[in-house]
Design an enzyme around this catalytic site. Structure first.
Site, mmCIF file in Angstrom:
data_model
loop_
_atom_site.group_PDB
_atom_site.id
_atom_site.type_symbol
_atom_site.label_atom_id
_atom_site.label_comp_id
_atom_site.label_asym_id
_atom_site.label_seq_id
_atom_site.Cartn_x
_atom_site.Cartn_y
_atom_site.Cartn_z
ATOM 1 N N TYR A 1 0.835 -1.208 0.000
ATOM 2 C CA TYR A 1 0.000 0.000 0.000
ATOM 3 C C TYR A 1 0.867 1.255 0.000
ATOM 4 O O TYR A 1 0.648 2.177 -0.785
ATOM 5 C CB TYR A 1 -0.931 -0.006 1.212
ATOM 6 C CG TYR A 1 -1.757 1.260 1.339
ATOM 7 C CD1 TYR A 1 -2.833 1.494 0.482
ATOM 8 C CD2 TYR A 1 -1.445 2.225 2.288
ATOM 9 C CE1 TYR A 1 -3.581 2.659 0.581
ATOM 10 C CE2 TYR A 1 -2.192 3.385 2.388
ATOM 11 C CZ TYR A 1 -3.253 3.600 1.546
ATOM 12 O OH TYR A 1 -3.979 4.754 1.637
ATOM 13 N N LYS B 1 1.136 4.108 -3.012
ATOM 14 C CA LYS B 1 0.836 5.523 -2.816
ATOM 15 C C LYS B 1 2.029 6.396 -3.232
ATOM 16 O O LYS B 1 1.853 7.462 -3.832
ATOM 17 C CB LYS B 1 0.475 5.799 -1.359
ATOM 18 C CG LYS B 1 -0.795 5.125 -0.872
ATOM 19 C CD LYS B 1 -2.026 5.594 -1.619
ATOM 20 C CE LYS B 1 -2.503 6.950 -1.195
ATOM 21 N NZ LYS B 1 -3.818 7.323 -1.772
#
Length: 341
Positions: free
Chosen positions: A155, A159
């Site tokens: 994750y 990002k």
């Protein structure tokens, strides 16, 4: 007032951004992956504020497809690009998560540029700033970037790569399109309805007893309502163009400190909240066999402290006290039966 597109309108941050825009008088467009969720979204927003139905338009668009984005962004003055793969709707592989985040932001930026949008505000994360670094005492700032070559979770890597791609697009092919980025720490706050966002799993686990002891790390925390407010400030303030803004309500808190605040503020209703922190050596050993602890392995032993001084200085942003947000998060989860009685 402006016409603003919010991508990912059914998400925790996206729905609060849409609500803040409607309350500020803007006309709102939003995207969902499945139009069957439009009635649910309208009901959530109508439950929180009054607005004419015609001021909210819902489009179907997916980060993995070009279809729908040109129609969604046509005629918009601003775009808040909130949608991104999350822990709940994560692709099966790290490569797919990175592709959805990076390619998705490029689709939104290209459609925004072609439609003559003035500015896009990208919802990034503390995960694009503070991960993959040695432990440090000084707080992270907007000058820092996560090290994607380090041992970090998919994750945070997605990002970071998505945001870097966004800045490169604006620099080389934006044709005057403006960009600002908002980097929330751990986002908490009241839910608008019975939905159960992954960002509240920690507090939910404390309340229902599924988190018997706290993993050994700390991070910043911020209220979703303040995150929405910062998006609106970054959308309209000329000083926000080309800037990154961290959103955190004060210094980082250890997970166990959050649990103790719950006990102090909610009393018996937080009786299951843990009071002990797992020793670091034990947590690292558990990460070898426990899937939940394994997902936290890159964070164990770290303190992801950051400062939002820039947002406060440049945009006049003022987050509410985090103790109030922690208590209101728990009250909201209990009221919407997200935590069994």
């Amino acid at each position: 007032m402006s016409n603003v597109l919010v991508t990912g309108g059914t998400g925790f941050i996206g729905s609060w951004c849409a609500l803040a825009l409607l309350e500020a008088g803007h006309d709102v467009r939003t995207t969902v992956r499945d139009l069957k969720r439009e009635p649910e979204l309208r009901a959530l927003l109508h439950g929180a504020t009054e607005f004419e139905d015609a001021r909210l338009t819902v489009f179907r668009a997916d980060l993995n497809s070009d279809e729908g984005w040109a129609q969604a962004v046509a005629g918009c003055d601003f775009v808040l690009h909130v949608a991104s793969p999350t822990l709940r709707h994560s692709p099966e592989s790290e490569e797919a998560m990175i592709s959805a985040a990076r390619d998705g932001v490029l689709r939104v930026l290209q459609a925004s540029r072609d439609a003559g949008v003035k500015r896009v505000v990208l919802t990034s994360a503390l995960g694009a700033v503070a991960y993959g670094h040695p432990r440090r005492s000084e707080p992270f700032t907007e000058e820092d970037w996560t090290n994607v070559d380090a041992d970090i979770a998919p994750y945070q890597r997605s990002k970071t790569l998505a945001e870097r791609a966004a800045w490169e697009f604006v620099r080389t092919g934006g044709d005057g399109l403006e960009l600002a980025a908002v980097h929330p720490a751990a986002v908490i706050g009241p839910v608008l309805g019975p939905d159960d966002p992954p960002s509240l799993r920690t507090i939910r686990g404390m309340l229902d007893g599924r988190l018997p002891a706290c993993p050994p790390f700390g991070t910043g925390w911020v209220d979703v309502r303040d995150v929405a407010d910062l998006h609106l400030r970054a959308m309209t303030d000329p000083a926000a163009n080309g800037e990154r803004f961290l959103a955190t309500a004060g210094p980082s808190l250890r997970i166990v400190e959050v649990s103790r605040i719950l006990r102090a503020r909610l009393g018996d209703r937080a009786a299951k909240a843990p009071t002990k922190e797992i020793p670091l050596a034990v947590a690292r050993a558990l990460a070898m066999v426990n899937p939940v602890m394994r997902s936290l392995r890159p964070q164990l032993g770290h303190d992801f402290n950051a400062t939002s001084a820039k947002a406060e200085r440049v945009l006049g942003w003022r987050p509410r006290p985090i103790g109030d947000s922690i208590a209101e998060t728990a009250e909201s989860l209990l009221a919407h039966h997200a935590v069994p009685a």
